[in-house]
Design an enzyme around this catalytic site. Structure first.
Site, PDB file in Angstrom:
ATOM      1  N   ILE A  15       0.829  -1.215   0.000  1.00  0.00           N
ATOM      2  CA  ILE A  15       0.000   0.000   0.000  1.00  0.00           C
ATOM      3  C   ILE A  15       0.864   1.266   0.000  1.00  0.00           C
ATOM      4  O   ILE A  15       0.483   2.286  -0.565  1.00  0.00           O
ATOM      5  CB  ILE A  15      -1.020  -0.008   1.174  1.00  0.00           C
ATOM      6  CG1 ILE A  15      -2.139   0.991   0.902  1.00  0.00           C
ATOM      7  CG2 ILE A  15      -0.380   0.276   2.514  1.00  0.00           C
ATOM      8  CD1 ILE A  15      -2.960   0.707  -0.321  1.00  0.00           C
ATOM      9  N   SER A  37      11.889   0.991   6.970  1.00  0.00           N
ATOM     10  CA  SER A  37      11.423  -0.325   6.555  1.00  0.00           C
ATOM     11  C   SER A  37      12.603  -1.263   6.660  1.00  0.00           C
ATOM     12  O   SER A  37      13.745  -0.845   6.444  1.00  0.00           O
ATOM     13  CB  SER A  37      10.911  -0.255   5.105  1.00  0.00           C
ATOM     14  OG  SER A  37       9.863  -1.148   4.874  1.00  0.00           O
ATOM     15  N   ARG A  38      12.336  -2.525   6.980  1.00  0.00           N
ATOM     16  CA  ARG A  38      13.458  -3.449   7.147  1.00  0.00           C
ATOM     17  C   ARG A  38      14.110  -3.746   5.804  1.00  0.00           C
ATOM     18  O   ARG A  38      15.322  -3.894   5.722  1.00  0.00           O
ATOM     19  CB  ARG A  38      12.973  -4.731   7.830  1.00  0.00           C
ATOM     20  CG  ARG A  38      12.454  -4.481   9.236  1.00  0.00           C
ATOM     21  CD  ARG A  38      11.639  -5.641   9.729  1.00  0.00           C
ATOM     22  NE  ARG A  38      10.624  -6.014   8.751  1.00  0.00           N
ATOM     23  CZ  ARG A  38       9.816  -7.068   8.875  1.00  0.00           C
ATOM     24  NH1 ARG A  38       9.903  -7.825   9.932  1.00  0.00           N
ATOM     25  NH2 ARG A  38       8.931  -7.344   7.949  1.00  0.00           N
ATOM     26  N   LYS A  91      -5.528   1.786   7.871  1.00  0.00           N
ATOM     27  CA  LYS A  91      -6.620   1.029   8.455  1.00  0.00           C
ATOM     28  C   LYS A  91      -6.268  -0.449   8.509  1.00  0.00           C
ATOM     29  O   LYS A  91      -5.469  -0.883   7.680  1.00  0.00           O
ATOM     30  CB  LYS A  91      -7.932   1.239   7.688  1.00  0.00           C
ATOM     31  CG  LYS A  91      -7.874   1.023   6.171  1.00  0.00           C
ATOM     32  CD  LYS A  91      -7.563  -0.270   5.523  1.00  0.00           C
ATOM     33  CE  LYS A  91      -8.218  -1.532   5.914  1.00  0.00           C
ATOM     34  NZ  LYS A  91      -7.870  -2.661   4.954  1.00  0.00           N
ATOM     35  N   ASP A 169     -10.086  -7.635   6.680  1.00  0.00           N
ATOM     36  CA  ASP A 169      -9.125  -6.624   6.204  1.00  0.00           C
ATOM     37  C   ASP A 169      -9.770  -5.781   5.094  1.00  0.00           C
ATOM     38  O   ASP A 169      -9.796  -4.554   5.205  1.00  0.00           O
ATOM     39  CB  ASP A 169      -7.815  -7.274   5.746  1.00  0.00           C
ATOM     40  CG  ASP A 169      -6.852  -6.232   5.219  1.00  0.00           C
ATOM     41  OD1 ASP A 169      -6.120  -5.642   6.011  1.00  0.00           O
ATOM     42  OD2 ASP A 169      -6.871  -5.974   3.990  1.00  0.00           O
TER      43      ASP A 169
HETATM   44  P1  NAP Z   1       2.469  -5.536   3.270  1.00  0.00           P
HETATM   45  O1  NAP Z   1       2.913  -5.098   1.930  1.00  0.00           O
HETATM   46  O2  NAP Z   1       2.424  -6.990   3.565  1.00  0.00           O
HETATM   47  O3  NAP Z   1       3.318  -4.878   4.447  1.00  0.00           O
HETATM   48  C1  NAP Z   1       3.790  -3.547   4.429  1.00  0.00           C
HETATM   49  C2  NAP Z   1       5.227  -3.537   4.946  1.00  0.00           C
HETATM   50  O4  NAP Z   1       5.224  -3.618   6.364  1.00  0.00           O
HETATM   51  C3  NAP Z   1       6.058  -4.708   4.513  1.00  0.00           C
HETATM   52  O5  NAP Z   1       6.553  -4.522   3.218  1.00  0.00           O
HETATM   53  C4  NAP Z   1       7.147  -4.771   5.567  1.00  0.00           C
HETATM   54  O6  NAP Z   1       8.229  -3.954   5.141  1.00  0.00           O
HETATM   55  C5  NAP Z   1       6.479  -4.157   6.786  1.00  0.00           C
HETATM   56  N1  NAP Z   1       6.228  -5.217   7.774  1.00  0.00           N
HETATM   57  C6  NAP Z   1       5.469  -6.322   7.599  1.00  0.00           C
HETATM   58  N2  NAP Z   1       5.471  -7.061   8.724  1.00  0.00           N
HETATM   59  C7  NAP Z   1       6.253  -6.411   9.607  1.00  0.00           C
HETATM   60  C8  NAP Z   1       6.652  -6.675  10.942  1.00  0.00           C
HETATM   61  N3  NAP Z   1       6.239  -7.772  11.589  1.00  0.00           N
HETATM   62  N4  NAP Z   1       7.432  -5.775  11.558  1.00  0.00           N
HETATM   63  C9  NAP Z   1       7.851  -4.668  10.923  1.00  0.00           C
HETATM   64  N5  NAP Z   1       7.511  -4.371   9.649  1.00  0.00           N
HETATM   65  C10 NAP Z   1       6.714  -5.237   9.012  1.00  0.00           C
HETATM   66  O7  NAP Z   1       1.022  -4.967   3.616  1.00  0.00           O
HETATM   67  P2  NAP Z   1       0.099  -3.917   2.819  1.00  0.00           P
HETATM   68  O8  NAP Z   1      -0.748  -4.642   1.870  1.00  0.00           O
HETATM   69  O9  NAP Z   1       0.906  -2.770   2.354  1.00  0.00           O
HETATM   70  O10 NAP Z   1      -0.874  -3.505   4.022  1.00  0.00           O
HETATM   71  C11 NAP Z   1      -0.414  -2.716   5.115  1.00  0.00           C
HETATM   72  C12 NAP Z   1      -1.629  -2.039   5.747  1.00  0.00           C
HETATM   73  O11 NAP Z   1      -2.294  -1.256   4.742  1.00  0.00           O
HETATM   74  C13 NAP Z   1      -2.675  -3.033   6.282  1.00  0.00           C
HETATM   75  O12 NAP Z   1      -3.208  -2.576   7.499  1.00  0.00           O
HETATM   76  C14 NAP Z   1      -3.744  -3.040   5.191  1.00  0.00           C
HETATM   77  O13 NAP Z   1      -5.036  -3.307   5.719  1.00  0.00           O
HETATM   78  C15 NAP Z   1      -3.654  -1.618   4.678  1.00  0.00           C
HETATM   79  N6  NAP Z   1      -4.140  -1.496   3.294  1.00  0.00           N
HETATM   80  C16 NAP Z   1      -3.700  -2.367   2.321  1.00  0.00           C
HETATM   81  C17 NAP Z   1      -4.225  -2.295   1.044  1.00  0.00           C
HETATM   82  C18 NAP Z   1      -3.778  -3.228  -0.064  1.00  0.00           C
HETATM   83  O14 NAP Z   1      -4.340  -3.165  -1.175  1.00  0.00           O
HETATM   84  N7  NAP Z   1      -2.784  -4.079   0.148  1.00  0.00           N
HETATM   85  C19 NAP Z   1      -5.187  -1.330   0.733  1.00  0.00           C
HETATM   86  C20 NAP Z   1      -5.567  -0.421   1.725  1.00  0.00           C
HETATM   87  C21 NAP Z   1      -5.031  -0.531   2.990  1.00  0.00           C
HETATM   88  P3  NAP Z   1       9.743  -4.382   5.494  1.00  0.00           P
HETATM   89  O15 NAP Z   1       9.840  -5.872   5.309  1.00  0.00           O
HETATM   90  O16 NAP Z   1      10.567  -3.597   4.536  1.00  0.00           O
HETATM   91  O17 NAP Z   1       9.925  -3.965   6.935  1.00  0.00           O
END
Ligand code: NAP
Length: 305
Positions: A15, A37-38, A91, A169
């Site tokens: 996101i 970010s890691r 969110k 989610d």
């Molecule tokens: P994601 O790509 O799986 O995670 C975002 C980043 O968070 C990862 O690339 C990772 O970066 C970091 N991360 C993950 N687990 C972690 C941990 N245990 N400790 C520290 N850093 C961690 O997820 P996403 O889809 O972007 O979603 C993130 C949020 O945005 C959620 O709450 C989701 O509901 C919301 N959202 C998502 C979407 C969608 O379409 N995906 C849409 C609207 C809202 P590093 O490995 O570089 O640290």
């Protein structure tokens, strides 16, 4: 002219790349000054792997925007607020309601802005839907939120881990819209939750609420994806399609606000910071927590990406 705000973006994943970076870069209100970010990084922006180091080395960054999944997010949010920074939360705003309450209290004590964002509330048709419903008697409302988890969350196992919320989610986006547009409060009265036998969170959910409101969330939809909310009133029927972006009243298309969700969130955050206000509405999360509390659990086929 208002001061440009420097923001650090934390959790450079799906996101952050899809929505936050383009929204920040397109806005005159904001400068993307750092990432934390890691592994993830954004070209041309100083990248940190440790939030405490970024907070210590970059005192001029006044806002931290957190795009991590909900479970790890709290520790980052608390660290940023403790260091005197305004915070914007993706969110859902936390893994638990108590976490969000603690963050709201901390921000209040420190005189900082906390914005618990609900991007779907910024969708183009939502404000007009709310206006139309404001003086109507709702007789029935139904949410259909059916999408393919493999398409929208490829390989994101955290969504099936405790705190990952499963089908809630995306479903919480529908709950964020319906709690915004209905002219009366609702409460959950029952739920059936379908758990894949190898997973910790539901892949589908059927919810019933007071006042004739119901919801059907499913993450196994293939082919066309559906994000619809239909509301019947004594004076006609309103349907929000495409996650709140298209409004149809009694079969007629209604022009939307033209707003784009993430640019609208960053515009609101800029106003909140300048006005020294917070915006933390946990109503959608209360319904989610109630569904997990009241829900009848059914086991379904295992799920793998
Ligand atoms: P994601 O790509 O799986 O995670 C975002 C980043 O968070 C990862 O690339 C990772 O970066 C970091 N991360 C993950 N687990 C972690 C941990 N245990 N400790 C520290 N850093 C961690 O997820 P996403 O889809 O972007 O979603 C993130 C949020 O945005 C959620 O709450 C989701 O509901 C919301 N959202 C998502 C979407 C969608 O379409 N995906 C849409 C609207 C809202 P590093 O490995 O570089 O640290």
């Amino acid at each position: 002219m208002a001061e440009v705000l420097k923001v650090a973006l934390v959790g450079i994943g799906k996101i952050a790349r899809d929505q936050h970076v383009p929204a920040i870069r397109a806005s005159a209100d904001w400068i993307l000054a750092a990432t934390v970010s890691r592994q993830g990084r954004v070209d041309g922006v100083e990248a940190y792997t440790d939030i405490d180091r970024m907070l210590a080395e970059r005192p001029e960054i006044s806002v931290v925007s957190l795009c991590l999944p909900p479970v790890p997010r709290f520790a980052y949010a608390r660290a940023a607020l403790a260091a005197g920074r305004h915070v914007m939360l993706e969110k859902p705003p936390g893994a638990t309601l108590a976490e969000v309450q603690m963050l709201r209290d901390l921000a209040g004590r420190k005189g900082l802005t906390l914005f618990a964002t609900w991007h779907s509330r910024m969708a183009s048709g939502v404000a007009a839907a709310k206006r139309w419903l404001s003086d109507k008697q709702v007789t029935r409302a139904h949410i259909t939120w059916r999408e393919d988890v493999r398409k929208w969350h490829p390989g994101q196992d955290w969504v099936f881990e405790p705190g990952g919320m499963g089908v809630f989610d995306p479903g919480i986006n529908a709950l964020s819209i319906i709690t915004e547009i209905l002219p009366m409060p609702i409460h959950l009265t029952g739920a059936t939750l379908e758990y894949p036998e190898n997973r910790q969170t539901p892949i589908a959910a059927r919810l019933t609420f007071s006042d004739g409101v119901s919801a059907d969330f499913d993450w196994r939809q293939q082919g066309p994806q559906t994000w619809d909310i239909e509301v019947e009133t004594g004076e006609g029927v309103m349907v929000l399609h495409e996650g709140g972006n298209r409004l149809v009243i009694d079969g007629q298309e209604v022009p939307g606000s033209g707003a784009h969700e993430y640019p609208a969130l960053y515009a609101r955050m800029a106003r909140l910071v300048r006005d020294k206000q917070s915006d933390v509405d946990v109503t959608p999360m209360i319904h989610l927590a109630d569904a997990l509390t009241l829900g009848r659990r059914e086991m379904v086929a295992p799920f793998d990406f």
